[in-house]
Scaffold this motif. Structure first.
Motif, PDB file in Angstrom:
ATOM      1  N   GLY A 173      -4.042 -12.412  -1.856  1.00  0.00           N
ATOM      2  CA  GLY A 173      -4.966 -11.360  -2.255  1.00  0.00           C
ATOM      3  C   GLY A 173      -6.103 -11.152  -1.274  1.00  0.00           C
ATOM      4  N   ARG A 174      -5.780 -11.166   0.028  1.00  0.00           N
ATOM      5  CA  ARG A 174      -6.816 -11.043   1.053  1.00  0.00           C
ATOM      6  C   ARG A 174      -6.482  -9.944   2.045  1.00  0.00           C
ATOM      7  N   ILE A 175      -7.524  -9.321   2.565  1.00  0.00           N
ATOM      8  CA  ILE A 175      -7.376  -8.390   3.675  1.00  0.00           C
ATOM      9  C   ILE A 175      -7.762  -9.162   4.928  1.00  0.00           C
ATOM     10  N   LEU A 176      -6.872  -9.168   5.911  1.00  0.00           N
ATOM     11  CA  LEU A 176      -7.087  -9.942   7.121  1.00  0.00           C
ATOM     12  C   LEU A 176      -7.719  -9.073   8.211  1.00  0.00           C
ATOM     13  N   SER A 177      -8.267  -9.710   9.217  1.00  0.00           N
ATOM     14  CA  SER A 177      -8.911  -8.966  10.307  1.00  0.00           C
ATOM     15  C   SER A 177      -7.903  -8.452  11.331  1.00  0.00           C
ATOM     16  N   GLN A 178      -6.631  -8.775  11.175  1.00  0.00           N
ATOM     17  CA  GLN A 178      -5.595  -8.288  12.081  1.00  0.00           C
ATOM     18  C   GLN A 178      -5.212  -6.854  11.720  1.00  0.00           C
ATOM     19  N   LEU A 179      -4.866  -6.066  12.726  1.00  0.00           N
ATOM     20  CA  LEU A 179      -4.402  -4.706  12.481  1.00  0.00           C
ATOM     21  C   LEU A 179      -2.879  -4.657  12.474  1.00  0.00           C
ATOM     22  N   THR A 180      -2.337  -3.761  11.661  1.00  0.00           N
ATOM     23  CA  THR A 180      -0.899  -3.504  11.656  1.00  0.00           C
ATOM     24  C   THR A 180      -0.681  -2.070  12.111  1.00  0.00           C
ATOM     25  N   ASP A 181       0.524  -1.751  12.459  1.00  0.00           N
ATOM     26  CA  ASP A 181       0.877  -0.398  12.869  1.00  0.00           C
ATOM     27  C   ASP A 181       2.140   0.000  12.109  1.00  0.00           C
ATOM     28  N   LEU A 182       2.605   1.219  12.334  1.00  0.00           N
ATOM     29  CA  LEU A 182       3.848   1.640  11.697  1.00  0.00           C
ATOM     30  C   LEU A 182       4.959   0.695  12.091  1.00  0.00           C
ATOM     31  N   PRO A 183       5.877   0.383  11.261  1.00  0.00           N
ATOM     32  CA  PRO A 183       6.048   0.805   9.872  1.00  0.00           C
ATOM     33  C   PRO A 183       5.358  -0.118   8.856  1.00  0.00           C
ATOM     34  N   GLU A 184       4.772  -1.229   9.316  1.00  0.00           N
ATOM     35  CA  GLU A 184       4.127  -2.191   8.410  1.00  0.00           C
ATOM     36  C   GLU A 184       3.002  -1.548   7.610  1.00  0.00           C
ATOM     37  N   THR A 185       2.259  -0.648   8.212  1.00  0.00           N
ATOM     38  CA  THR A 185       1.175   0.037   7.508  1.00  0.00           C
ATOM     39  C   THR A 185       1.718   0.787   6.295  1.00  0.00           C
ATOM     40  N   VAL A 186       2.840   1.468   6.468  1.00  0.00           N
ATOM     41  CA  VAL A 186       3.442   2.226   5.374  1.00  0.00           C
ATOM     42  C   VAL A 186       4.020   1.283   4.322  1.00  0.00           C
ATOM     43  N   ARG A 187       4.623   0.176   4.747  1.00  0.00           N
ATOM     44  CA  ARG A 187       5.158  -0.792   3.793  1.00  0.00           C
ATOM     45  C   ARG A 187       4.041  -1.318   2.895  1.00  0.00           C
ATOM     46  N   GLN A 188       2.900  -1.642   3.489  1.00  0.00           N
ATOM     47  CA  GLN A 188       1.765  -2.126   2.698  1.00  0.00           C
ATOM     48  C   GLN A 188       1.260  -1.061   1.734  1.00  0.00           C
ATOM     49  N   GLN A 189       1.118   0.179   2.209  1.00  0.00           N
ATOM     50  CA  GLN A 189       0.647   1.267   1.360  1.00  0.00           C
ATOM     51  C   GLN A 189       1.614   1.515   0.204  1.00  0.00           C
ATOM     52  N   ALA A 190       2.910   1.457   0.487  1.00  0.00           N
ATOM     53  CA  ALA A 190       3.911   1.661  -0.559  1.00  0.00           C
ATOM     54  C   ALA A 190       3.842   0.552  -1.601  1.00  0.00           C
ATOM     55  N   ALA A 191       3.685  -0.686  -1.158  1.00  0.00           N
ATOM     56  CA  ALA A 191       3.572  -1.811  -2.102  1.00  0.00           C
ATOM     57  C   ALA A 191       2.359  -1.637  -3.003  1.00  0.00           C
ATOM     58  N   ILE A 192       1.241  -1.211  -2.422  1.00  0.00           N
ATOM     59  CA  ILE A 192       0.028  -0.988  -3.218  1.00  0.00           C
ATOM     60  C   ILE A 192       0.247   0.138  -4.222  1.00  0.00           C
ATOM     61  N   ALA A 193       0.870   1.229  -3.797  1.00  0.00           N
ATOM     62  CA  ALA A 193       1.124   2.356  -4.696  1.00  0.00           C
ATOM     63  C   ALA A 193       2.052   1.953  -5.840  1.00  0.00           C
ATOM     64  N   ILE A 194       3.055   1.130  -5.539  1.00  0.00           N
ATOM     65  CA  ILE A 194       4.008   0.709  -6.563  1.00  0.00           C
ATOM     66  C   ILE A 194       3.355  -0.222  -7.578  1.00  0.00           C
ATOM     67  N   MET A 195       2.497  -1.128  -7.130  1.00  0.00           N
ATOM     68  CA  MET A 195       1.917  -2.105  -8.048  1.00  0.00           C
ATOM     69  C   MET A 195       0.666  -1.607  -8.773  1.00  0.00           C
ATOM     70  N   THR A 196       0.153  -0.451  -8.388  1.00  0.00           N
ATOM     71  CA  THR A 196      -1.044   0.099  -9.025  1.00  0.00           C
ATOM     72  C   THR A 196      -0.639   1.041 -10.152  1.00  0.00           C
ATOM     73  N   GLU A 197      -1.134   0.762 -11.336  1.00  0.00           N
ATOM     74  CA  GLU A 197      -0.852   1.646 -12.464  1.00  0.00           C
ATOM     75  C   GLU A 197      -1.607   2.951 -12.281  1.00  0.00           C
ATOM     76  N   ARG A 198      -0.908   4.057 -12.397  1.00  0.00           N
ATOM     77  CA  ARG A 198      -1.504   5.374 -12.208  1.00  0.00           C
ATOM     78  C   ARG A 198      -2.607   5.618 -13.238  1.00  0.00           C
ATOM     79  N   GLY A 199      -3.743   6.138 -12.727  1.00  0.00           N
ATOM     80  CA  GLY A 199      -4.839   6.523 -13.605  1.00  0.00           C
ATOM     81  C   GLY A 199      -5.774   5.406 -14.005  1.00  0.00           C
ATOM     82  N   VAL A 200      -5.480   4.165 -13.633  1.00  0.00           N
ATOM     83  CA  VAL A 200      -6.319   3.031 -14.030  1.00  0.00           C
ATOM     84  C   VAL A 200      -7.564   2.913 -13.157  1.00  0.00           C
ATOM     85  N   HIS A 201      -7.416   3.138 -11.877  1.00  0.00           N
ATOM     86  CA  HIS A 201      -8.522   3.011 -10.932  1.00  0.00           C
ATOM     87  C   HIS A 201      -8.960   4.410 -10.507  1.00  0.00           C
ATOM     88  N   THR A 202      -9.991   4.939 -11.138  1.00  0.00           N
ATOM     89  CA  THR A 202     -10.392   6.321 -10.905  1.00  0.00           C
ATOM     90  C   THR A 202     -10.801   6.592  -9.460  1.00  0.00           C
TER      91      THR A 202
END
Length: 143
Positions: free
Chosen positions: A38-67
């Motif tokens: 559950g940590r954000i690291l100081s390392q940068l990622t690039d495509l496609p890892e950036t999209v994989r991370q964003q997709a994982a966050i979108a999938i695990m976040t319940e819609r409408g819970v975090h305004t």
């Protein structure tokens, strides 16, 4: 590193609607996320890892819970698992919901092979394949 370069800071909905390419100056980089701890690291990622991370966050976040993320960000997988009358209905609704959560990302060309396996009463393991600039990215996320 800013998300937009100084020459093109005004990106509006009109700029990106219907486009299949990223607007000029749109960054493909993001900070690396350590999902296990559950940590954000100081390392940068690039495509496609950036999209994989964003997709994982979108999938695990319940819609409408975090305004702060907006009403359309995320998916309703847990709610669907808990309320769908049958597994078949749940599978169809979850498939559609995951696609909806991911297709608005301009970096994603296609979302395929969505598999959802129930893990307990109100949890599931989600497997999704995403086409990012011609490269197939697999996302595995428990929700």
């Amino acid at each position: 590193m800013p998300f937009f370069d100084e020459q093109d800071t005004d990106i509006t909905l009109d700029t990106v609607q219907g486009d299949t390419e990223l607007p000029s100056g749109y960054s493909t980089q993001s900070f690396k996320i350590d999902f296990e701890n559950g940590r954000i690291l100081s390392q940068l990622t690039d495509l496609p890892e950036t999209v994989r991370q964003q997709a994982a966050i979108a999938i695990m976040t319940e819609r409408g819970v975090h305004t702060v993320l907006g009403d359309d960000f995320g998916a309703q997988i847990r709610e669907t698992i808990a309320t769908a009358p049958t597994r078949e209905v749940a599978a169809l609704e979850i498939d559609e919901d995951i696609r909806d959560a991911l297709v608005d990302d301009l970096r994603i060309s296609d979302v395929t092979n969505i598999v959802v396996e129930r893990v307990g009463e109100d949890k599931a393991q989600v497997y999704v394949e995403i086409d990012v600039d011609g490269e197939l990215v697999t996302v595995e996320q428990e929700v």
